[in-house]
Every structure is written in structure tokens, then in C-alpha cells.
Design an enzyme around this catalytic site. Structure first.
Site, short mmCIF file in Angstrom:
data_model
loop_
_atom_site.label_atom_id
_atom_site.label_comp_id
_atom_site.label_asym_id
_atom_site.label_seq_id
_atom_site.Cartn_x
_atom_site.Cartn_y
_atom_site.Cartn_z
N ARG A 12 -28.39 -26.79 81.12
CA ARG A 12 -27.19 -27.31 81.78
C ARG A 12 -26.98 -26.49 83.04
O ARG A 12 -27.18 -25.29 83.06
CB ARG A 12 -25.94 -27.17 80.90
CG ARG A 12 -25.99 -27.89 79.57
CD ARG A 12 -24.65 -27.78 78.86
NE ARG A 12 -24.76 -28.08 77.45
CZ ARG A 12 -24.69 -29.31 76.94
NH1 ARG A 12 -24.52 -30.34 77.75
NH2 ARG A 12 -24.78 -29.51 75.64
N HIS A 16 -34.22 -25.43 74.76
CA HIS A 16 -32.90 -24.82 74.84
C HIS A 16 -32.98 -23.35 75.25
O HIS A 16 -31.96 -22.72 75.54
CB HIS A 16 -32.20 -24.95 73.48
CG HIS A 16 -30.75 -24.60 73.48
ND1 HIS A 16 -30.26 -23.46 72.88
CD2 HIS A 16 -29.67 -25.21 74.02
CE1 HIS A 16 -28.95 -23.40 73.02
NE2 HIS A 16 -28.57 -24.44 73.71
N TYR A 56 -17.71 -18.42 80.01
CA TYR A 56 -18.42 -18.17 78.75
C TYR A 56 -18.86 -16.71 78.69
O TYR A 56 -19.37 -16.17 79.67
CB TYR A 56 -19.67 -19.04 78.64
CG TYR A 56 -19.44 -20.51 78.40
CD1 TYR A 56 -18.21 -21.11 78.65
CD2 TYR A 56 -20.48 -21.32 77.94
CE1 TYR A 56 -18.02 -22.45 78.45
CE2 TYR A 56 -20.29 -22.68 77.73
CZ TYR A 56 -19.06 -23.24 77.98
OH TYR A 56 -18.87 -24.58 77.78
#
Length: 772
Positions: free
Chosen positions: A453, A513, A546
Site C-alpha cells: 500500500r 505482503h 501507524y
């Protein structure tokens, strides 16, 4: 088992041990840590399913047995109910008067968005499996329909509570601060007149009223759209008609009520009023249906199955197949219907019948629906109603020794490994600067990067494009199936390809990922590899929100590991071995379980010396949980810091007496994954991208890197111990599945906030580094 209880409130260098652990891990992992296809000689039970191109294979997925090593069959909490409990913890922050007011509004919006995604993916997937007959009993022992019933029961309670927190707590508190969400009938005639021009100029041209009659079938209701169900009566015939008006999603959901000409513009600063967009539309329905009497109108909203299904093995071009599937996403079957609680039964019956939803899927709620709109309120520039301002600073290990010198990231990495913790350490002056320097450095020959992302105006993408246009070899492994970011990632994949970047889309059947970057640079002594391995995405925007960890290193072993892994992602490398990495789908689970076993042996040899400290987003994988149960039975102290889902039952006599589970939520989203094995003072520590979930361990390419710098090992132990400390506010999970919030001291004063303490700790560390 009965429905899981929900949250309850507060009550007033390589050592001998390394070699042994590595040997144990190697014995537990087929072909060490290879993620290649199984050989033809493997037995039926050992063989791994092959991918279409033979480059990767998934690890075999073995369902948990009902009893493993004498462990009880009911040892797992239900993962879906555990997720709903996590979202209730978010809601508790919205209800907490000690949290700044606009942040409470933000938490209400986050709760709403979280629940939308839960229904679109988890509930929709469960319903699909039930409908196709492939759903099986969950690890918690519940039949699929029992899980669905429990979800419905808990979700109804939570959504009602969500609406109540807004109406009874947050909205009145906002009004006290001059921030008001008003309904149409609360506005003055002058305000009505001003908003009428807003309707005429900005709304009327884009609205499309859709009637329902024999010539006009019931319209398709797109997922997450807000709609008005309008009841009309023809004054000539007396006949009743139904119509639907969609609230335009591209316009601001809350319309600001501007001050009148006689009011001071300065008054608007601390007297801010908003009216829901649907109220403005409802007040002017006579413009959309001239000649008809508007009898009543109600708002409603549909949530649909929006999970993607792409048969990769059958798709000649994955990018094209995914683009087709995205166009179908908004046509998925409905899984939830939210309606205004005042809606008449006959109107509701019509909508329910036309949409084909069950009664249990209907949620009657007070207006306004869809409180994601509160993000508009949360964005107001009222500093006194937000968290204290926070500005990330450069990690001391990356700061130039002399202020006049330009920062040289490569020189800093050559000096020592650098452990980053975002958002406390600036992403822009570390990871982003690392890539930008690599793109502009004439000695850099190649850059290899994974992208899961990233932000819409990403400097990471810009750096890769600059590098390619400068003639460097650039490889981008783009995961275009990153959920809800597919369209964004497709756009960036196209842009990268057009700029000369070698773009690959990972491995058929596996999402990529892992968070990896490899820079190859020509230096006097030869080629040197500079590496970054992280726990979070290469996204400058989320890096400010985050909490994540990352390691910058030029360690030769890590460079060789990343080189081999990128070769697997882009080419064919069937038997790669890794030295400091654990890589899913083959070796993360097995490697971590092997280290758990080492702690069991350590505890047996020296009672009181076994220690496991983990920080993850979720822990669901049954094999991993069972290994932790075995560690607890052996006396190993296990402390788990879990932000979201936890299927493990802590503190159960004879099963998990030495296991503690804590959760911390706050202004930053706790996102890093850390795996600490104490080993009697000789720790082994990994950080990386993988959570303890089936999808991460079996269906994704994930990477964990082992840390070796003693400073970093000590820093992470300190961090993990803080997460479980009674000094800081947190939630604690009990064996019966209840989460209890501990945020007040014995005298009723708030406990310290861990994230605030981390901000102060990093600031103190930087001041100390400057003095040196």
C-alpha cells in the site's frame, strides 16, 4: 460454546544457543527455510500444493485437531467475535471523556469504517461459504450459522451503542464547544434560504430521482451509498408511489452552515454548524417530484459483499482480470441493511423484499446514518480539542554529525544498523530519504522494492521512477490485490511500467505482503547491498499514524537473503536458503514454533528462565497458539501484546496460566510485529510483516528479520515490557474471553498513556544524542 462476552469496563554475534535454535528450526522446516515447491518424492502428507508456475508453493494448511497433546477442545476463542470486541475497544475510546473531543469524534468514524469493512469481507465471506456448502465448524467449535447468529447479536448491540455514544455523549460535548450538527428543522428561515441556494446550485443538477412502478423496476442500490426512501402521493389519483434518491457520495456529507451577512465572520471560528446533506435534499424533494405530494422520507444504507475473487490460474493477465473484478465489486449481494429507526414498516418491508435481506440483517438506528461523516468534524482546526501536537524527528543514528553536512544515509548505515520506530522516528528523513538518495546516487546500480500500500502522491513511487529514468535497474513487486487499495495500486503499477520500472505482481496464489527494499551500490571495495526490512507499508501518510518498526542495514547476510527473495518474487529460484530471514509461506510458522520449543527446553533446564514476548496485530493460527499453550504448561512466561483479534485464552489453569494478553489503543495504530525469545538472557528477536493468521502464514509472502544489535534487542524488550506494565492504560484479556479496560488508577486518576510516554522517550533520546 455460548456467545463470547464482550469488553467489560474498568473496576475502581552467534552464540551456542543461536546455533541450537537454528538447528531445531531447520529440523522443523522442510528444506530449511526454502519456500520452493515440494519435490516429487515427498509423501502425500508432506507434499505442498504447487503454484501454476512452480516458483512458489503454499505451506500445507492443516486444520487443527480437536485435541492436541491433551489440550482441551474449547481452547480457542472465536475470531469473529474477538474482532468485534476489538472494535468495541475503539468505541470505548470514543466514550472516554479523558480523550480529546475531536479525537473522540474520529474514533466514532473509525468504528463505523471498521464495521463496514468487517461486513463487506468477513460476514460476506462467511455467508458465501455457507451458501456454497463449504463452510466448516470454526476452531472455536461453532457451526457456521452459529457464528453468523452471534455476529448479528453482538453487531446489533455495538451499532446501537455506537449511535448512543454519538447522540448522548459526543454530540452534546461538541455543542458545548460550539461545534453543532443540526437537523433541518433546527435551522432558522434565513439559514433555510441560504441552503436553498446550495441545493439549487450544487445538488439539484447531480441528483437522479428513481421511481418504482410497473415501468421502473426497483433500482440497484450500490454498496455503502446513503439513500432516501421517498413516499409520494399523486394528488389527482390518491395513489401512493415509492422513489429512491441517492445522496451524492462525491459531495461533502456534512454541509457547513455559513454565517449570515449580519453575523461576524470571526464568530464562525468557534461557532461551527453543520447540517447533514440528506437533510438538505429531503427539504427540497418537491423540486425533484413536481406535482406530487411528498408524504414522508427515510434514510437507508446497504452493505454488500465487496471482497474480490480473482481466479489467478485462469487469468492470462492478472492486472486486466482484477480491473474487471473491481467493476463487479459494487454488485455483490447485500449483507447488511441500515435504516432510520423511524422508517414505517411498510416501507421497510418493500426494501427488504426487493433487496432480499433477512430480518436479522436489518439494523434500525437513529439518524443520521453512516457516522463516517464525523471525519469532517474531526478535521476541524481546533488544537485545544485534539491530541497535543507531535512532530516526528530524525532518528539519532541517521542525524549528520555536523549540522552543515548533508545527511548521508548510506554512511550512517555503514556505521551501524539503524532500528527505526515510526511515527516517533520520521519516515521522510529515514526510509524515504534512503530511497531518494538511492535514486539520485550515480553509484547505485539497482533498486528492488515491494509495494503493498502506498499513498496517492507517493514520494516512494516518485523515487523509483526517478531511478528508472536515470538508467538504474528498478524492480517493483506491486501487490495489486491489497484489499480496498486495488484501484490505487493498479494506477501506480501502470505509471511505474510506463517509466521503465520492471513491475511484477508477485506469485500466483500468494499475496506479497513483505516490506522489503534492496539497494545495490558500487563502492571501492566492490558491490555493497543496503537493505530495509519493515513491519509497515511504504506509505508516508500512514507512517505518521501507524506505529511500525524497520531495520536499515548493510549486513552481508541480509543482503544475500533479500537478493534471493527478490529473485524468487521476480524469477525462478526453487531452493533458496535464508540466514537471517524467516519467510512465509514455508518457514515463519515453523521457525517461530521451533523457537518456542527452545524456550520450553530452556525453562526445563533452568526453571524461571523461559520468556516469550510478542507484539502482533492478531493471533489466530491454531498451531502457533497450541505451541504457546505447551510453553505455558512447561512454565514459560508468555506476554502477548495484541492490538486486534486474539483466539488464545490466557490465564486458564492447566492450559495457559503463565500467559498474559494485553491490548493498547490510542492516537497511533499499533502495527508493528515483534517476536522476542528470552532464552535465559541470550535473546533471539525478529521483526517483520507477518501476523499469526492463516492468511499471513499460508497465503502470503511474508518476511521476518532477526535482529543482532544488542542495543536493539534491549530497546525492544523495554518496549514489550512497557506494553504489559500496570503503569500504562491498556486492556487485559481473561480466559473467558472478556477484555477489561484498565485506564484509571486506584484514586480514579487516568493511568499514563503509553504512546505519550514513547513520544517523550524518543525526544529524550534525541536530546541525549545531540549532547554526545
Amino acid at each position: 460454546m455460548t456467545a463470547e462476552p464482550r469488553v467489560t469496563p474498568d473496576r475502581p554475534g552467534t552464540s551456542a544457543r543461536d546455533t541450537a535454535a537454528d538447528a531445531s528450526a531447520e529440523a522443523a522446516i522442510v528444506s530449511e527455510v526454502s519456500i520452493a515447491s515440494a519435490s516429487a518424492s515427498e509423501t502425500r502428507h508432506q507434499a505442498q500444493p504447487r503454484s501454476a508456475n512452480g516458483r512458489f508453493s503454499r505451506a500445507a494448511q492443516q486444520p487443527p485437531s480437536e485435541v492436541d497433546h491433551g489440550l482441551p477442545a474449547d481452547r480457542f476463542l472465536d475470531r469473529e467475535i474477538s474482532w468485534l470486541q476489538f472494535n468495541e475497544r475503539v468505541l470505548q475510546l470514543a466514550a472516554d471523556e479523558h480523550v480529546p473531543l475531536l479525537e473522540r469524534a474520529r474514533f466514532l468514524a473509525i468504528f463505523a469504517q471498521n464495521l463496514d469493512e468487517f461486513f463487506m469481507v468477513r460476514v460476506a465471506g462467511l455467508k458465501r461459504r455457507i451458501a456454497t456448502g463449504i463452510a466448516v465448524r470454526s476452531a472455536s467449535g461453532l457451526e457456521p450459522r452459529e457464528v453468523l447468529e452471534q455476529i448479528s447479536h453482538v453487531a446489533h448491540e455495538l451499532m446501537t451503542m455506537h449511535a448512543r455514544v454519538y447522540a448522548e455523549q459526543v454530540r452534546p460535548a461538541l455543542e458545548d464547544q460550539g461545534v453543532t450538527i443540526v437537523r433541518w428543522d433546527e435551522l432558522s428561515d434565513d439559514e433555510h434560504a441560504r441552503l436553498a441556494s446550495v441545493f439549487t446550485d450544487r445538488l439539484f443538477p447531480v441528483l437522479t430521482p428513481l421511481a418504482v412502478d410497473p415501468a421502473h423496476p426497483f433500482p440497484y442500490i450500490s454498496g455503502l451509498s446513503l439513500n432516501l426512501a421517498v413516499i409520494l402521493v399523486n394528488p389527482k389519483t390518491g395513489k401512493e408511489h415509492f422513489a429512491r434518491v441517492k445522496v451524492p457520495p462525491m459531495l461533502p456529507r456534512l454541509v457547513r452552515v455559513e454565517p449570515g451577512p449580519d453575523e461576524s465572520p470571526l464568530a464562525d471560528m468557534y461557532d461551527t454548524r453543520f447540517v447533514p446533506l440528506e437533510d438538505v435534499i429531503a427539504a427540497h424533494l418537491d423540486h425533484l417530484f413536481p406535482g406530487m405530494d411528498v408524504v414522508e422520507q427515510f434514510t437507508f444504507r446497504v452493505t454488500r459483499n465487496e471482497d474480490l475473487e480473482v481466479e489467478e490460474d485462469d487469468a492470462e493477465n492478472l492486472l486486466t482480470a482484477l480491473e474487471r473484478e473491481l467493476t463487479r465489486r459494487r454488485f455483490g449481494p447485500p449483507v447488511r441493511l441500515e435504516v432510520e429507526e423511524e422508517m414505517d414498516d411498510h416501507v421497510l418491508d418493500l426494501i427488504v423484499r426487493e433487496l432480499g435481506v433477512a430480518g436479522s440483517e436489518v439494523y434500525r438506528l437513529p439518524a443520521p446514518l453512516d457516522l463516517r461523516a464525523l471525519n469532517v468534524i474531526a478535521d476541524l482546526e481546533r488544537s485545544e480539542l485534539h491530541y497535543e501536537p507531535f512532530v516526528a524527528r530524525t532518528n539519532p543514528d541517521l542525524a549528520p554529525t555536523e549540522s552543515a553536512k548533508a545527511r548521508d544515509i548510506f554512511a550512517s548505515i555503514r556505521k551501524q544498523d539503524v532500528l527505526l520506530q515510526h511515527p516517533y522516528d520520521s519516515f521522510s528523513t529515514s526510509v524515504q530519504a534512503f530511497l531518494e538518495q538511492a535514486a539520485s546516487d550515480p553509484h547505485v546500480l539497482a533498486i528492488k522494492q515491494t509495494l503493498y500500500r502506498t499513498s496517492g502522491d507517493s514520494p516512494i513511487i516518485d523515487a523509483l521512477i526517478d531511478a528508472a529514468e536515470a538508467g538504474k535497474q528498478v524492480l517493483a513487486v506491486v501487490e495489486i490485490k491489497a484489499r480496498f487499495d486495488e484501484e490505487n495500486n493498479i494506477s501506480w503499477a501502470r505509471k511505474l511500467e510506463h517509466s521503465g520500472v520492471h513491475v511484477v505482481y508477485g506469485i500466483v496464489g500468494l499475496k506479497t505482503h513483505a516490506k522489503l527494499c534492496l539497494v545495490i551500490r558500487q563502492e571501492a571495495e566492490g558491490l555493497r547491498r543496503y537493505c530495509h526490512v519493515g513491519t509497515g507499508n511504504y506509505n508516508p501518510k500512514t507512517a505518521r499514524l501507524y506505529e511500525d518498526l524497520g531495520l536499515l542495514t548493510d549486513d552481508q547476510q541480509v543482503g544475500e537473503d533479500l537478493g534471493r527473495l527478490f529473485n524468487q518474487l521476480s524469477g525462478i529460484a526453487p531452493r533458496s536458503r535464508f540466514k537471517r530471514l524467516l519467510v512465509a509461506p514455508r518457514s515463519v510458522r515453523a521457525g517461530l514454533i521451533a523457537h518456542i520449543q527452545q524456550e520450553i527446553e530452556q525453562e526445563r533446564a533452568t526453571p524461571g528462565s523461559g520468556l516469550i514476548l510478542w507484539k502482533v496485530n492478531s493471533i489466530v493460527d491454531e498451531q502457533t497458539i497450541d505451541a504457546l499453550y505447551r510453553a505455558s504448561r512447561a512454565g514459560v512466561r508468555v506476554v502477548l501484546w495484541v492490538r486486534g483479534i486474539c483466539s488464545l485464552r490466557p490465564g486458564v489453569p492447566g492450559l495457559s496460566e503463565t500467559i498474559e494478553v494485553h491490548s493498547v489503543l490510542g492516537r497511533f495504530l499499533e502495527h508493528s510485529r515483534v517476536f522476542y525469545f528470552g532464552g535465559g538472557g541470550d535473546p533471539v528477536v525478529y521483526i517483520g510483516s507477518a501476523d499469526m493468521m492463516h492468511r499471513n502464514l499460508d497465503r502470503r509472502v511474508e518476511a521476518l528479520i532477526r535482529l543482532t544489535d544488542e542495543r536493539h534487542l534491549e530497546d525492544l524488550r523495554s518496549l514489550l515490557e512497557r506494553g504489559a506494565s500496570e503503569r500504562y492504560a491498556r486492556w487485559v484479556l481473561s480466559g473467558d474471553g472478556r477484555w477489561t479496560r484498565h485506564h484509571l488508577g486506584p484514586d480514579g486518576t487516568p493511568l499514563d498513556d503509553l504512546q505519550t510516554a514513547m513520544v517523550e522517550m524518543h525526544a529524550k533520546r534525541r536530546r541525549k544524542a545531540r549532547r554526545r
